[in-house]
Design a protein around this motif. Structure first.
Motif, short mmCIF file in Angstrom:
data_model
loop_
_atom_site.label_atom_id
_atom_site.label_comp_id
_atom_site.label_asym_id
_atom_site.label_seq_id
_atom_site.Cartn_x
_atom_site.Cartn_y
_atom_site.Cartn_z
N GLU A 157 0.83 -1.22 0.00
CA GLU A 157 0.00 0.00 0.00
C GLU A 157 0.86 1.26 0.00
O GLU A 157 0.37 2.35 -0.33
CB GLU A 157 -0.95 0.01 1.21
CG GLU A 157 -0.27 0.16 2.56
CD GLU A 157 0.32 -1.14 3.09
OE1 GLU A 157 0.96 -1.10 4.16
OE2 GLU A 157 0.14 -2.19 2.43
N LYS A 160 3.67 3.66 -4.72
CA LYS A 160 2.88 4.61 -5.50
C LYS A 160 3.21 4.60 -6.99
O LYS A 160 2.43 5.10 -7.80
CB LYS A 160 3.08 6.03 -4.96
CG LYS A 160 2.69 6.20 -3.49
CD LYS A 160 1.25 5.78 -3.23
CE LYS A 160 0.91 5.92 -1.75
NZ LYS A 160 -0.44 5.40 -1.44
N HIS A 185 -0.68 -3.45 -10.94
CA HIS A 185 -2.06 -3.01 -11.12
C HIS A 185 -3.02 -3.66 -10.14
O HIS A 185 -4.10 -3.11 -9.86
CB HIS A 185 -2.49 -3.27 -12.56
CG HIS A 185 -1.93 -2.28 -13.54
ND1 HIS A 185 -2.15 -2.36 -14.90
CD2 HIS A 185 -1.15 -1.19 -13.36
CE1 HIS A 185 -1.54 -1.36 -15.51
NE2 HIS A 185 -0.91 -0.64 -14.59
N GLN A 186 -2.65 -4.81 -9.61
CA GLN A 186 -3.46 -5.42 -8.55
C GLN A 186 -3.54 -4.52 -7.33
O GLN A 186 -4.50 -4.59 -6.55
CB GLN A 186 -2.89 -6.79 -8.16
CG GLN A 186 -3.07 -7.86 -9.22
CD GLN A 186 -2.36 -9.16 -8.85
OE1 GLN A 186 -1.80 -9.30 -7.75
NE2 GLN A 186 -2.36 -10.11 -9.77
N HIS A 187 -2.53 -3.66 -7.18
CA HIS A 187 -2.50 -2.69 -6.07
C HIS A 187 -2.81 -1.27 -6.56
O HIS A 187 -2.55 -0.31 -5.83
CB HIS A 187 -1.13 -2.72 -5.40
CG HIS A 187 -0.78 -4.04 -4.77
ND1 HIS A 187 -1.00 -4.30 -3.42
CD2 HIS A 187 -0.23 -5.17 -5.29
CE1 HIS A 187 -0.60 -5.52 -3.15
NE2 HIS A 187 -0.12 -6.07 -4.26
N ASP A 188 -3.32 -1.16 -7.78
CA ASP A 188 -3.64 0.15 -8.38
C ASP A 188 -2.41 1.05 -8.49
O ASP A 188 -2.50 2.27 -8.35
CB ASP A 188 -4.75 0.87 -7.59
CG ASP A 188 -6.06 0.12 -7.64
OD1 ASP A 188 -6.40 -0.41 -8.71
OD2 ASP A 188 -6.74 0.05 -6.59
N PRO A 190 0.47 2.55 -10.89
CA PRO A 190 0.82 2.74 -12.29
C PRO A 190 2.27 2.38 -12.57
O PRO A 190 3.13 2.44 -11.68
CB PRO A 190 0.55 4.23 -12.54
CG PRO A 190 0.58 4.87 -11.19
CD PRO A 190 0.19 3.82 -10.19
N ASP A 212 1.23 1.99 -18.14
CA ASP A 212 0.67 3.34 -18.06
C ASP A 212 1.50 4.33 -18.86
O ASP A 212 0.96 5.30 -19.41
CB ASP A 212 0.60 3.76 -16.59
CG ASP A 212 -0.33 2.87 -15.80
OD1 ASP A 212 -1.53 3.15 -15.77
OD2 ASP A 212 0.16 1.86 -15.25
#
Length: 400
Positions: A157, A160, A185-188, A190, A212
């Protein structure tokens, strides 16, 4: 036939035919690229986008056609996602400052890999210094591959942004970027992919990769120096502020406010490298006509032959011994400095690179200051690998 398209390969060095094995630094240019640049300067030399006269309109059309050619080459969704830059270095810095810097702070993390070129390390160190974020590194293994098993521990988490090279310029190792992108991407999170070395060697599909951002350096893919493309998903580019200010990237300027232009102009301030961009488009067309599938096949033939021949050289150590790699060979000869080898074999007409190849952490991992590097293109021949091996034997006999 493809080799014949490159006039620079016909040069001689110290009275001997050139054996050009420094393609990871910069490739030679086909005649079609040279002709495209010359045509611009000879027949439509004018600034773009701003004129209503014929030369300006012709130059603008050629420049925008080049953007479309690059879009097709890497299968971007829209020409709006294709930003002209000077190369991968500028593309990475643009993303670092216009996208990432405002999205990270103290306690956040940016993830890169141990195989990165300095241009995909230093911009992130700068962002970390500016924001208090921390730089994390995917470790490498002895064979030159990345320890992908560590990804689940490294991406959290706090992560970034991820920025990773597709093909190592030093070792030729092809990284599993699609897997890295999917995990991020599983953790959003980029992901930017440094495509400097992959674009000349691999079929690139940015939509399939789902990256991205993707950077391209023209001079690695047979285009002029100082040319390149930053691909970015349109949603990201729309949200990003401009990085440079000036002409072209505006729609209205007063002393009270400025309204920025839309994509892609928002990121293309000032008069660009017009000839370089046109040459980049010509290089993209050349690659598509040659067929990336044919280039990949030829690369693997050269890689296999090079591995077999170089392994026969006494005292050689080759770094990056993985199956999935481009025809790039980083090596040292026991007891001989890499610079001495490079100098001696240059007198045999053989051009290679020596040093750390802007990847100091890789060679720190191996406990050496740097290496020799022979980096091949599809236009190279098996006989040139033989000439490299013969030259290395002469260097060894002379220095030991």
């Amino acid at each position: 036939m493809l080799r014949e398209a490159f006039p620079g390969l016909n040069n001689t060095v110290h009275g001997k035919p050139l054996v050009y094995l420094d393609n990871a630094a910069t490739a030679q240019r086909p005649q079609t690229v040279i002709d495209a640049v010359n045509n611009y300067y000879l027949h439509c030399n004018a600034n773009i986008h701003r004129g209503v006269h014929s030369l300006s309109e012709q130059a603008t059309e050629l420049y925008e056609q080049a953007r479309m050619s690059m879009q097709k080459l890497i299968n971007a969704n829209s020409h709006r996602e294709m930003i002209f830059v000077r190369g991968c270095t500028e593309g990475v810095n643009l993303v670092a400052q216009a996208f990432v810097r405002n999205r990270v702070g103290a306690g956040d993390e940016i993830l890169i890999s141990h195989l990165e070129h300095h241009s995909n390390i230093v911009p992130w160190q700068i962002v970390c210094e500016q924001t208090g974020a921390e730089l994390k590194v995917i470790p490498m293994l002895q064979d030159g591959s990345l320890d992908i098993s560590q990804l689940d521990n490294l991406i959290s988490e706090r992560t970034k942004f991820v920025s990773v090279v597709h093909v190592s310029n030093a070792l030729g190792v092809i990284n599993p970027v699609k897997e890295i992108i999917a995990k991020a991407h599983q953790h959003d999170v980029p992901v930017l992919v440094d495509g400097a070395q992959s674009t000349p060697h691999l079929q690139i599909d940015v939509q399939d990769l789902d990256c991205d951002f993707y950077t391209v350096s023209g001079h690695k893919m047979y285009a002029p120096t100082g040319s390149g493309i930053l691909y970015g998903k349109e949603k990201h580019l729309d949200d990003m502020p401009p990085w440079h200010g000036g002409g072209e990237m505006i729609s209205k300027v007063t002393f009270e406010e400025t309204i920025y232009n839309g994509l892609p102009a928002k990121f293309e301030a000032g008069t660009p490298n017009i000839a370089g961009g046109i040459g980049l488009g010509a290089a993209a067309e050349f690659l598509m006509q040659a067929g990336l599938e044919n280039i990949e096949r030829r690369d693997q033939e050269l890689k296999a032959y090079g591995e077999a021949k170089l392994s026969q050289v006494e005292g050689i150590t080759i770094y990056g011994n993985v199956a999935d790699k481009a025809p790039v060979f980083a090596f040292n000869l026991e007891g001989i400095h890499a610079h001495d080898i490079g100098t001696i074999i240059d007198h045999e007409g053989v051009a290679i690179r020596t040093g750390h190849h802007c990847t100091m952490p890789i060679f720190q991992f191996y406990g050496v200051a740097g290496s020799c590097r022979a980096s091949l293109s599809f236009y190279n021949q098996e006989t040139e690998i033989d000439q490299l091996v013969d030259a290395l034997q002469k260097a060894r006999n002379l220095l030991l």
